[in-house]
Design an enzyme around this catalytic site. Structure first.
Site, short mmCIF file in Angstrom:
data_model
loop_
_atom_site.label_atom_id
_atom_site.label_comp_id
_atom_site.label_asym_id
_atom_site.label_seq_id
_atom_site.Cartn_x
_atom_site.Cartn_y
_atom_site.Cartn_z
N HIS A 52 -26.72 22.98 42.56
CA HIS A 52 -25.48 23.73 42.74
C HIS A 52 -24.71 23.26 43.96
O HIS A 52 -23.50 23.51 44.06
CB HIS A 52 -25.79 25.23 42.86
CG HIS A 52 -26.18 25.85 41.57
ND1 HIS A 52 -27.47 25.85 41.10
CD2 HIS A 52 -25.44 26.47 40.61
CE1 HIS A 52 -27.50 26.46 39.93
NE2 HIS A 52 -26.29 26.84 39.60
N GLY A 53 -25.37 22.63 44.90
CA GLY A 53 -24.65 22.15 46.07
C GLY A 53 -25.57 21.88 47.23
O GLY A 53 -26.73 22.31 47.24
#
Lengths: 129, 468
Positions: free
Chosen positions: B326-327
């Protein structure tokens, strides 16, 4: 090494389909699907063009500045005036008023000012309609 | 170009009309949709279209080599390893380079080495995680001999196809390439579902998610210390509803748009907040990612085939990497770790629960699962770890002025109630709609969009998953 394509569902119904758009076959044939879809999309587009000219005008003003943009703005203004003269903008404005009234409701003793989104936040409003 | 904008509406009308006019030649139709997809992607930043094309070429070439070396296992394995490494390098450069260098710099500073490292600010291309994972699944499936090689056109279209390009669902080659090989056929059922999903997605995004974001969640998470416990609690529940309505709306619209062009995308959400366990949650939330992680990470890591300890390790590793997907942020790592720990705990509980003890009642399971997910969302949404802790501390802190309004509360309750609608409500609606004449269907669609437009805030926020 045969690629297996997602099977279409049988009459059993909606369980265990691989895609949400897989529906059981209809009882009777439903002819001319492309024409049906195109007519439905055209009707929806025309309906929105007539009753939501405000959105078209707002979109035109968000276009990059230039001669072409000016012409689009002029056409969008003329279209808005024409539909407004027929009263076609009233339904959406009335609904917008109702929605704003619902937004303005407050619990007893709640904060008066609205919470303002942080513009630096990734979730903050950026785009235009 | 965001889905809920007039600009996209005009773009889609042109693509819809032209693609069906070109149905006499499937190749030209695909070429047109491919160019339209690049135009769509280039709307954000034209430079990244080159990255998309290069990634498509790279993975198509890798696929050809894997097939060419079919009888030479070592060469096949080498090409496969290079392919995975190349995809991870692309992802790592754009997504994790800055984060990694900052961590190295912090480490060196803590060891007394005070020189600054050359940290570049790299712009993250929209949707890179999605199209890279799709490409990797193609290479892996080819290596495992589970799919056939795609033509260059089909491979680049698979990665670039605009409905799913920036935020999924992650559509695998084995699902979409066979559909690309023949001219698609539209049925009235597909069209009715497509229209229903687009309108439903528009409502969830433009009304529920946008109103909650601008009216409550963004402000509360931006400065938790300025809010009392009621707002913080409402903000947490509000974010749970917002992220579901935002992300599932994108999926719904993507599936609907693809359906109107004649393509069938897989399910991506199935009322996730009614899950009775976290394992159940991951069968209902972002299904295309969770099944990707299961097939390409969890199973190769050993899955359930090598005992309980290995299983727990595989679960933890999968969820930690799922968090990092997701990051590049410690908060995503914590979010992934929380899910991994609870998934492992659930598995251990199933294994060692005394037989005499009764099973958890479903309602209690739903409540516990939802609140674990909610806790994870606080870390997911907060800007930093200290912010998340401050948020959690505030929930147990004092009261304060209440910014929550009746409308926002109603939207939170509506967003939660969506999970208890009868299953397949939209499908059943579409089955009725497909039998109606086109004109009333079109007017009804127009009317619903008009109502949504009257309710939505000015402007439209980007989808949350665009940043991933």
């Amino acid at each position: 090494m045969k690629t297996k394509e997602a099977p279409l569902p049988g009459l059993a119904g909606l369980e265990d389909t691989l895609s949400p758009v897989d529906l059981p076959p209809p009882g009777a044939p439903l002819p001319h699907p492309l024409r049906w879809t195109s007519e439905a999309i055209a009707a929806a587009t025309l309906f929105l063009a007539l009753f939501n000219a405000h959105a078209i005008r707002g979109w035109a003003y968000d276009l990059p500045p230039g001669a072409a943009g000016e012409r689009v703005i002029g056409a969008a203004e003329d279209w808005y005036d024409a539909t407004a003269a027929l009263g076609l903008n009233r339904p959406v404005e009335t609904m917008r008023g109702w929605w704003q009234s619902a937004k303005d409701l407050r619990f007893a003793g709640s904060a008066v000012e609205d919470v303002v989104a942080d513009p630096a936040d990734p979730g903050a409003v950026e785009g235009a309609r | 170009m965001l889905f809920p904008t007039l600009t996209f509406g005009i773009f889609f009308l042109i693509v819809y009309a032209a693609s069906w006019l070109l149905r006499g030649s499937n190749e030209w139709r695909k070429i047109f949709i491919l160019i339209a997809s690049w135009f769509f992607y280039g709307w954000w930043d034209p430079r990244f279209v080159a990255l998309l094309i290069a990634s498509g070429l790279l993975n198509w070439g890798l696929g050809r080599l894997i097939v060419r070396f079919d009888a030479r296992e070592r060469a096949r394995k080498l090409v496969f390893a290079l392919g995975i490494a190349a995809n991870l390098a692309i992802l790592g450069t754009f997504k994790y380079y800055g984060f990694f260098m900052v961590q190295v710099e912090h480490l060196l500073h803590s060891l007394g080495w005070q020189r600054d490292l050359p940290i570049l600010q790299i712009v993250l291309p929209v949707g890179i995680s999605f199209f890279t994972f799709q490409a990797m699944s193609y290479v892996i499936d080819l290596y495992r001999r589970r799919t056939e090689p795609a033509s260059l056109l089909d491979m680049t279209l698979l990665m670039s196809f605009f409905p799913h390009l920036v935020a999924g669902p992650i559509v695998r080659a084995s699902h979409l390439i066979p559909q690309f090989r023949r001219t698609p056929e539209l049925t009235r059922g597909m069209a009715a579902m497509g229209l229903a999903l687009i309108v439903w997605g528009l409502f969830k995004k433009a009304v529920i998610a946008s109103e909650l974001a601008t009216g409550l969640v963004d402000g509360v998470f931006a400065d938790p210390s300025a809010h009392g416990r009621i707002d913080l609690l409402a903000g947490a529940y509000g974010y749970a509803v917002q992220i579901y309505c935002d992300f599932s709306a994108y999926s719904d619209m993507a599936i609907g748009l693809a359906a109107l062009l004649g393509y069938r995308f897989p399910h991506n959400f199935n009322q996730p907040y009614r899950a009775v366990s976290l394992q159940d949650f991951w069968r209902r939330w972002h299904i295309s990612l969770s099944s990707w992680l299961r097939d390409y990470l969890y199973v190769p890591l050993g899955g359930s085939r090598h005992g309980l300890a290995r299983l727990c390790l595989a679960l933890m590793t999968t969820m930690l990497l799922g968090g990092l997907w997701h990051g590049a942020s410690w908060n995503f790592v914590i979010w992934g770790a929380l899910h991994g720990i609870v998934l492992a705990a659930e598995r251990l509980w199933r294994e060692f629960r005394p037989k005499a003890w009764p099973a958890l009642p479903p309602l209690l399971g739903i409540l516990i699962t939802f609140h674990i997910v909610l806790l994870g969302w606080i870390f997911f949404r907060a800007a930093s770890f200290p912010d998340a802790l401050a948020y959690l501390g505030g929930i147990f802190g004092g009261g304060g002025a209440v910014a929550l309004t009746p409308l926002l509360l109603a939207l939170i309750l509506l967003g939660m109630s969506l999970h208890y609608f009868p299953p397949h409500t939209i499908q059943r609606t579409a089955m009725r709609v497909r039998a109606l004449p086109a004109l009333p269907v079109g007017i009804a669609v127009g009317l619903l969009i008009l109502v949504i437009d009257a309710m939505r805030p000015e402007g439209v926020a980007p989808f949350i998953y665009y940043q991933f």
